[in-house]
Design a protein around this motif. Structure first.
Motif, short mmCIF file in Angstrom:
data_model
loop_
_atom_site.label_atom_id
_atom_site.label_comp_id
_atom_site.label_asym_id
_atom_site.label_seq_id
_atom_site.Cartn_x
_atom_site.Cartn_y
_atom_site.Cartn_z
N CYS A 363 1.20 -1.60 0.10
CA CYS A 363 0.33 0.03 -0.03
C CYS A 363 1.45 1.33 0.50
N ILE A 364 1.09 1.65 -1.06
CA ILE A 364 2.53 2.56 -1.36
C ILE A 364 2.15 3.84 -1.26
N ARG A 365 3.02 4.64 -0.47
CA ARG A 365 2.09 6.48 0.42
C ARG A 365 3.82 7.09 -0.66
N PRO A 366 3.76 8.13 -0.86
CA PRO A 366 4.40 8.52 -1.55
C PRO A 366 5.87 9.24 -0.90
N THR A 367 6.22 8.17 0.19
CA THR A 367 7.20 8.88 1.38
C THR A 367 9.03 7.81 1.77
N ALA A 368 9.77 8.68 1.52
CA ALA A 368 11.15 8.06 1.71
C ALA A 368 11.46 6.70 2.25
N GLU A 369 9.97 6.36 2.89
CA GLU A 369 10.86 5.27 3.24
C GLU A 369 9.92 4.22 2.65
N GLU A 370 8.69 4.56 1.81
CA GLU A 370 8.27 3.18 0.48
C GLU A 370 9.23 3.89 -0.32
N PHE A 371 9.90 4.79 -0.20
CA PHE A 371 10.52 4.47 -1.77
C PHE A 371 11.86 3.37 -1.67
N THR A 372 12.28 2.55 -0.13
CA THR A 372 12.71 2.87 -0.11
C THR A 372 12.89 0.77 -0.07
N THR A 373 11.29 0.79 0.24
CA THR A 373 10.96 -0.53 0.88
C THR A 373 10.98 -0.84 -0.34
N ILE A 374 9.98 -0.27 -1.26
CA ILE A 374 10.14 -0.36 -3.05
C ILE A 374 11.11 -1.42 -3.68
#
Ligand code: X8Z
Ligand code: ZN
Length: 606
Positions: A363-374
């Motif tokens: 459930c992607i949100r536009p954050t740096a954390e999620e960018f890394t998780t991708i």
């Protein structure tokens, strides 16, 4: 085996071998002395059955995680039970060949086949599979519904509060709101633990924890000792970071909230489980020279879509010479949280057919954390694709820590220099800002170490029976205090289940893998930077665009789990031990800086 369930493997999360359908498979002769040729035939037939059953089970699990309903849960449990039955039968059958001299590959496969649970009673098997599916659903559906009229909040929203708010009252409300949910499935978890242990014992393991620790080409005792050795290696660095965080948090929240000695309340670190602290970088950043750059602001400001974020990730991998993602990846993945149904939002990567049907679910949100998780999830995907031509039992990571480390290795190359190259940063921060960047990275990687270690320390004690259900929380928080230096922000609740507020506990995914990955990724990063011809400080290296590094990486990925992991580690890094030194080298300038800061901050605090 079945999928690369980064989160939720079929029977055994680590599972080298778990799998399917042996009901009619075993071709081993019933009479006379078994031969090496019989063993080879048996293994081939078993792998064929596993391929088929694995595909079906993966589909059922995919649907269950994408549409949480009673029906999909029942289907997932049904296929889970078939898998468990088949894996157990294959494991028993495999024992017939244990004393034979076999080819290296067959001997390894025979060993992998026996790393599983075995529940011979069909009722118990069904109960185990049902509870496993149901626990996963319960976690996925949980919400905090405040009694003061505010709307119910799912985990994602509560995490947002933890990450962004600096109001201790709000933080505590979100933290507690989530931790109030897990007691609802504590009883189910304790019953599940009993069944799981029964299955491990039927296979001859002391308990499920011992089975988990048996999957690293060494004995369970050696593995426990190895984990402790690695923790002791990196602990001084963690201690410096923790001390620094204490002074800074004390400046922000005051001496009544943050004590000068003893554990710090767990809700102040920007993360629901206190496992990474990078969300509070603005609180901890160096007083002078730090750059104000915030990738989350850029992604949100530009309204970068979830798909665009994943495309940045894909382009990184293709820049190394790796393939483009298959079209079906884009049509079948779940990238955005649906509004009209319940899904398991915890990010995961899947390979449904052992081949090209790879997907991620996030459930992607536009954050740096999620960018890394991708980038993390794509690491799983590229591993899956690389070993797709291996046979069933070898389609896995060298060990589960390797699987978790690949995407993180790539994410270490998301440096300011890289962000500038791909247009996500206008101007690279000047050299003065270096320490801030390194601190930000440490808040993710160094802060995680004791968490990564202690989750399974707790579970090993639960599975061995040393910790009884009545003491779950007591022991959970003893470990949190001892290793992480944090404490529960509120008194223990009667019959609480704080460990169950963590996905991997509810979904029964082993966790030692993330601790190993936290160290391995720095070994991989160092090796690939060298391969790319880079000679500067490790924390400024990005392997973006280096096909030479990509080739080296791909060579290891392609091997899957066909060789003992020390051999595979040697192939990529020249080292045959997991080692904290690469991480220590990466953060060396920060350690010096932290110790200097701490001296000054200590003097000021007196
Ligand atoms: O669960 C994950 C990944 C998928 S395997 C998102 N991680 C651990 C966690 O979230 O607790 C990545 C780092 C640790
Ligand atoms: Zn993962």
């Amino acid at each position: 085996m079945f999928k690369t369930m980064t989160k939720k493997p079929l029977v055994l999360a680590t599972a080298l071998a778990l799998s399917a359908g042996l009901a009619h498979a075993a071709e081993a002769p019933k009479k006379g002395k078994a031969t090496a040729a019989d063993a080879h035939k048996f293994i081939a037939a078993t792998e064929e059955k596993f391929d088929k059953l694995g595909d079906d089970a993966n589909r059922a699990d995919w649907v269950a995680a994408n549409f949480i309903t009673d029906d999909t849960e029942a289907l997932s449990a049904y296929f889970g039970e078939l898998g468990l039955d088949a894996a157990g039968k294959a494991a028993l059958e495999a024992r017939r060949f244990n004393s034979l001299k076999l080819s290296e590959d067959d001997a390894r496969k025979l060993k992998l086949l026996q790393l599983t649970l075995m529940l011979s009673d069909p009722k118990e098997r069904a109960a185990y599979a049902a509870k496993k599916a149901s626990l996963q659903g319960a976690y996925g559906k949980a919400k905090y519904c405040p009694t003061d009229g505010r709307p119910c909040m799912p985990l994602g929203e509560l995490e947002k509060v933890l990450a962004n708010s600096r109001d201790p009252k709000q933080l505590l409300d979100a933290w507690n709101g989530w931790h109030m949910q897990s007691p609802a499935y504590k009883k189910m978890y304790t019953e599940y633990v009993d069944l799981s242990n029964k299955g491990a014992r039927e296979m001859g393991y002391a308990d499920t924890g011992a089975l988990w620790r048996s999957q690293y080409d060494m004995t369970p005792e050696q593995f426990s000792a190895e984990m402790e050795r690695l923790w002791q290696q990196v602990k001084p660095l963690y201690d410096s970071l923790h001390e620094y965080a204490r002074y800074k948090l004390r400046e922000t929240y005051g001496p009544d909230v943050v004590p000068l000695t003893g554990p710090i309340p767990a809700h102040l670190f920007g993360n629901m489980w206190t496992q990474t602290w990078d969300n509070i970088y603005p609180v901890l950043m160096p007083a002078t020279g730090a750059s104000k750059f915030d990738l989350s602001n850029v992604l949100e400001g530009r309204k970068t879509t979830a798909k665009e974020m994943v495309q940045y990730g894909e382009r990184f991998y293709t820049s190394l010479g790796l393939q483009k993602l298959p079209d079906t990846f884009w049509t079948r993945s779940l990238l955005v949280k649906p509004q009209d149904r319940e899904v398991v939002c915890h990010a995961s990567a899947w390979q449904l057919d052992g081949k090209d049907d790879v997907r991620i679910k996030m459930c992607i949100r536009p954050t740096a954390e999620e960018f890394t998780t991708i980038h993390h999830e794509l690491g799983h995907i590229y591993y899956d694709l690389a070993y797709k031509n291996q046979s069933n039992l070898f389609r896995n990571g060298a060990n589960d820590g390797f699987h978790e480390a690949i995407g993180d290795t790539i994410a270490l190359s998301i440096t300011p220099d890289y962000l500038k190259k791909v247009g996500l940063m206008d101007q690279e921060p000047d050299a003065n800002a270096d320490m801030g960047e390194l601190l930000k990275r440490a808040l993710a990687k160094v802060a995680f170490l004791p968490f990564g270690y202690s989750v399974d320390k707790w579970r090993w004690d639960v599975y061995s029976g040393k910790t009884k259900p009545a003491d779950y929380d007591k022991h959970w928080w003893e470990l949190r205090e001892q290793y992480m230096g944090v404490k529960r922000p509120l008194p223990l609740q009667a019959d609480g289940f704080d460990a169950g507020a963590k996905y991997h506990v509810a979904a029964d995914v082993p966790y030692a893998r993330y601790f190993l990955a936290d160290l391995l990724q720095f070994q991989f990063h160092r090796a690939l930077c060298r391969e790319a011809g880079y000679t500067g400080p490790l924390h400024k290296c990005s392997i973006y665009g280096s096909e030479k590094a990509g080739k080296k990486l791909q060579a290891m990925l392609t091997m899957g789990t066909s060789k003992p992991w020390p051999e595979e580690l040697k192939a990529i890094s020249g080292e045959d031990k997991i080692d904290g030194n690469a991480l220590i080298e990466y953060f060396a300038p920060l350690k010096t800086w932290l110790d200097e800061q701490n001296k000054q901050l200590a003097a000021k605090a007196k």
